[in-house]
Design a protein around this motif. Structure first.
Motif, PDB file in Angstrom:
ATOM      1  N   GLY A   1      48.597  68.083  45.606  1.00 41.70           N
ATOM      2  CA  GLY A   1      48.788  69.484  45.231  1.00 41.70           C
ATOM      3  C   GLY A   1      48.829  69.648  43.731  1.00 41.70           C
ATOM      4  N   ALA A   2      48.812  70.901  43.301  1.00 41.55           N
ATOM      5  CA  ALA A   2      48.747  71.184  41.884  1.00 41.55           C
ATOM      6  C   ALA A   2      50.089  71.033  41.205  1.00 41.55           C
ATOM      7  N   GLY A   3      51.183  71.263  41.949  1.00 37.27           N
ATOM      8  CA  GLY A   3      52.496  71.260  41.322  1.00 37.27           C
ATOM      9  C   GLY A   3      53.405  70.234  41.962  1.00 37.27           C
ATOM     10  N   VAL A   4      54.656  70.245  41.513  1.00 40.26           N
ATOM     11  CA  VAL A   4      55.684  69.383  42.090  1.00 40.26           C
ATOM     12  C   VAL A   4      56.112  69.977  43.429  1.00 40.26           C
ATOM     13  N   SER A   5      56.110  69.152  44.453  1.00 42.55           N
ATOM     14  CA  SER A   5      56.454  69.606  45.788  1.00 42.55           C
ATOM     15  C   SER A   5      57.760  68.969  46.244  1.00 42.55           C
ATOM     16  N   GLN A   6      58.672  69.802  46.761  1.00 39.58           N
ATOM     17  CA  GLN A   6      59.956  69.291  47.236  1.00 39.58           C
ATOM     18  C   GLN A   6      60.169  69.693  48.690  1.00 39.58           C
ATOM     19  N   SER A   7      60.790  68.777  49.432  1.00 38.29           N
ATOM     20  CA  SER A   7      61.104  69.101  50.829  1.00 38.29           C
ATOM     21  C   SER A   7      62.418  68.450  51.238  1.00 38.29           C
ATOM     22  N   PRO A   8      63.153  69.079  52.167  1.00 40.25           N
ATOM     23  CA  PRO A   8      62.895  70.413  52.673  1.00 40.25           C
ATOM     24  C   PRO A   8      63.234  71.468  51.619  1.00 40.25           C
ATOM     25  N   TYR A  90      68.860  71.301  44.383  1.00 34.20           N
ATOM     26  CA  TYR A  90      68.450  70.039  43.758  1.00 34.20           C
ATOM     27  C   TYR A  90      66.988  70.172  43.348  1.00 34.20           C
ATOM     28  N   LEU A  91      66.773  70.050  42.053  1.00 37.62           N
ATOM     29  CA  LEU A  91      65.449  70.273  41.478  1.00 37.62           C
ATOM     30  C   LEU A  91      64.846  68.955  41.014  1.00 37.62           C
ATOM     31  N   CYS A  92      63.571  68.814  41.241  1.00 36.51           N
ATOM     32  CA  CYS A  92      62.814  67.661  40.791  1.00 36.51           C
ATOM     33  C   CYS A  92      61.797  68.142  39.764  1.00 36.51           C
ATOM     34  N   ALA A  93      61.559  67.334  38.755  1.00 37.63           N
ATOM     35  CA  ALA A  93      60.542  67.638  37.752  1.00 37.63           C
ATOM     36  C   ALA A  93      59.739  66.374  37.478  1.00 37.63           C
ATOM     37  N   SER A  94      58.529  66.568  36.978  1.00 42.30           N
ATOM     38  CA  SER A  94      57.737  65.414  36.556  1.00 42.30           C
ATOM     39  C   SER A  94      57.045  65.741  35.242  1.00 42.30           C
ATOM     40  N   SER A  95      56.696  64.677  34.511  1.00 42.98           N
ATOM     41  CA  SER A  95      55.944  64.840  33.272  1.00 42.98           C
ATOM     42  C   SER A  95      54.975  63.677  33.145  1.00 42.98           C
ATOM     43  N   GLY A 105      59.635  71.537  40.464  1.00 46.41           N
ATOM     44  CA  GLY A 105      59.404  72.067  41.782  1.00 46.41           C
ATOM     45  C   GLY A 105      60.358  73.223  42.047  1.00 46.41           C
ATOM     46  N   ASP A 106      60.268  73.796  43.253  1.00 46.70           N
ATOM     47  CA  ASP A 106      61.116  74.949  43.579  1.00 46.70           C
ATOM     48  C   ASP A 106      62.470  74.540  44.143  1.00 46.70           C
ATOM     49  N   GLY A 107      62.684  73.253  44.308  1.00 44.06           N
ATOM     50  CA  GLY A 107      64.016  72.786  44.669  1.00 44.06           C
ATOM     51  C   GLY A 107      64.299  72.734  46.162  1.00 44.06           C
TER      52      GLY A 107
END
Lengths: 113, 116
Positions: A1-8, A90-95, A105-107
């Motif tokens: 995908g184009a962005g950071v994906s978080q689940s659930p 809980y938020l995840c980010a990447s660089s 991501g949207d958390g």
């Protein structure tokens, strides 16, 4: 995908249970970060991974929190024996690498009953 | 604990007005100062960022002003629009002898409401 994906996107669980949160970073990003955002608060750093280096765990609030990352892809954040104060987003980010802009991501919204 | 202090907590501005959000930091060992915009239910999105060797950076309607001696930086939103209504976070990234640290230290956020 184009962005950071978080689940659930949402998780409700009972106090004392273990939970596992997942993060799929942007493809090619070697650095991955976890943050916690309590209601109405700023983001609180938990842990970050950079390539194959040892992760920086300095923000983990207790030994009930742990995180793993498989190579330069998926990461899971595990909270054992959840407590009500663990309720947060809980938020995840990447660089691309550690000194490049972080994309979030949207958390996962975690609610402990 | 390194801290970034953000003010005001909330801000109401009329459409077309200027929104100003301020941040101050307590440690000189920061090398990067981003601003993030967050809409309800979404993750923060990078808006604009500045490094301490520059005093001002402008991107469209958004400007960061940086005062290194005062350890302060601010976000100005010109011609504010209702679509700008969101929560804004300032942040800072630390450095150590190994170079840039990975994590960002965030302010507590400013909830901006732009009235039509």
């Amino acid at each position: 995908g184009a962005g950071v994906s978080q689940s659930p996107s949402n998780k409700v669980t009972e106090k004392g249970k273990d939970v596992e949160l997942r993060c799929d970073p942007i493809s090619g990003h070697t650095a991955l970060y976890w943050y916690r955002q309590r209601l109405g608060q700023g983001l609180e750093f938990l842990i970050y991974f950079q390539g194959n280096s040892a992760p920086d765990k300095s923000g983990l609030p207790s030994d009930r929190f742990s995180a793993e990352r498989t190579g330069e892809s998926v990461s899971t954040l595990t909270i054992q024996r959840t407590q009500q104060e663990d309720s947060a987003v809980y938020l995840c980010a990447s660089s691309l690498v550690v000194n490049q802009p972080q994309h979030f991501g949207d958390g996962t919204r975690l609610s402990i009953l | 604990q390194q801290q970034v202090k953000q003010s005001p907590q909330s801000l109401i501005v009329q459409k077309g007005g200027i929104s100003i959000i301020n941040c101050a930091y307590e440690n000189t060992a920061f090398d990067y100062f981003p601003w993030y915009q967050q809409f309800p239910g979404k993750g923060p999105a990078l808006l604009i960022a500045i490094r301490p060797d520059v005093s001002e950076k402008k991107e469209g309607r958004f400007t960061i002003s940086f005062n290194k001696s005062a350890k302060q930086f601010s976000l100005h939103i010109m011609d504010s629009q209702p679509g700008d209504s969101a929560t804004y976070f300032c942040a800072a990234r630390g450095v150590n002898y190994g170079g840039s640290q990975g994590n960002l230290i965030f302010g507590k956020g400013t909830k901006l409401s732009v009235k039509p």
